[in-house]
Design a protein around this motif. Sequence first.
Motif, PDB file in Angstrom:
ATOM      1  N   ASP A  94       5.810  -5.918  -1.213  1.00  0.00           N
ATOM      2  CA  ASP A  94       5.006  -5.113  -2.139  1.00  0.00           C
ATOM      3  C   ASP A  94       4.690  -5.852  -3.436  1.00  0.00           C
ATOM      4  OD1 ASP A  94       7.500  -5.186  -3.256  1.00  0.00           O
ATOM      5  OD2 ASP A  94       7.741  -3.028  -3.475  1.00  0.00           O
ATOM      6  N   ILE A 144      -0.327  -0.613  -3.134  1.00  0.00           N
ATOM      7  CA  ILE A 144      -0.405   0.508  -2.199  1.00  0.00           C
ATOM      8  C   ILE A 144      -1.515   0.282  -1.187  1.00  0.00           C
ATOM      9  CG2 ILE A 144      -0.653   3.011  -2.011  1.00  0.00           C
ATOM     10  CD1 ILE A 144       1.836   2.097  -3.472  1.00  0.00           C
ATOM     11  N   ALA A 147       0.230  -1.312   1.671  1.00  0.00           N
ATOM     12  CA  ALA A 147       1.529  -0.783   2.073  1.00  0.00           C
ATOM     13  C   ALA A 147       1.613  -0.663   3.594  1.00  0.00           C
ATOM     14  CB  ALA A 147       1.763   0.580   1.430  1.00  0.00           C
ATOM     15  N   GLY A 151      -1.279   1.628   4.148  1.00  0.00           N
ATOM     16  CA  GLY A 151      -2.367   0.804   3.652  1.00  0.00           C
ATOM     17  C   GLY A 151      -3.425   0.457   4.687  1.00  0.00           C
ATOM     18  N   ILE A 191      -4.281   5.954  -0.908  1.00  0.00           N
ATOM     19  CA  ILE A 191      -3.909   4.569  -1.198  1.00  0.00           C
ATOM     20  C   ILE A 191      -4.758   3.964  -2.318  1.00  0.00           C
ATOM     21  CG2 ILE A 191      -3.116   4.190   1.154  1.00  0.00           C
ATOM     22  CD1 ILE A 191      -5.662   2.596   1.689  1.00  0.00           C
TER      23      ILE A 191
END
Length: 252
Positions: A94, A144, A147, A151, A191
């Motif tokens: 991340d 995000i 993700a 995502g 997202i």
Amino acid sequence: MLKTGYNQHNIPQLILLFCLTLILAACTSEATPPDDAALTPTPTPRELSAAIGRATLASQSVGFELTLSGYPVALDSAGLMLLNRMQGDLQRPDGVLALLQVTVGATAVSELRTVSFEGRQYLTNPLTRQWVCVDPDLSFDPAILFAPDQGIEYLLQEGFDQVELVGYEQLAGREHYHLRGVMDAEQLQSISLGLLGRAQVSVELWADRESLQLTQLVLVDGPPETDEATTWTLMFRDYGKHVDVRAPIVCE
């Protein structure tokens, strides 16, 4: 004197017949695919998109560039700060380093730096250039967007609908798959802090046929080919590049 059943006048016809037999055999051999090729199923467009999502998600790092065009996208509720472009690097799971180009007010163009690290986001103040911690509910976090559980790569596996194979195209000297389909607005809103997904979003993608990794993703939000549509163009480059993501400050 014994007769053999043919004479010297038959020899040219026999040679011609023999040659024709060889040619027909060769053509038949070339036209018949190997057994293993005949048994290999052709993936459907939906299966291709899922494989592309998995291959892209499997990369440990990648550079990306996001460009917006068409109907403006505001980063704030007052509509004073518009997002034009974002360029950065992703380090899984991340970590993101990115530079945002925004329009402030009517004409002023400014650049903001953002870092996502271990679930926290940091952003430079457009006036002081100092780093500040950002409330996750108040700022668009590019981490995000990638993700693994929601995502872009996840949506290619689980949320890409009406998928069709447009064809095969050459990009940067390599052959690519070109797919087209749609994505659900609500999933894209989650997202993008609601910046993307005003309605069902039209999607086109290009992925390398050998690696299956994404090269380009184009999302059209709003009625296509109208003044109300926003086009999000996301480019991917330098898979596996070295990226060093660190928190710029410590926020209490």
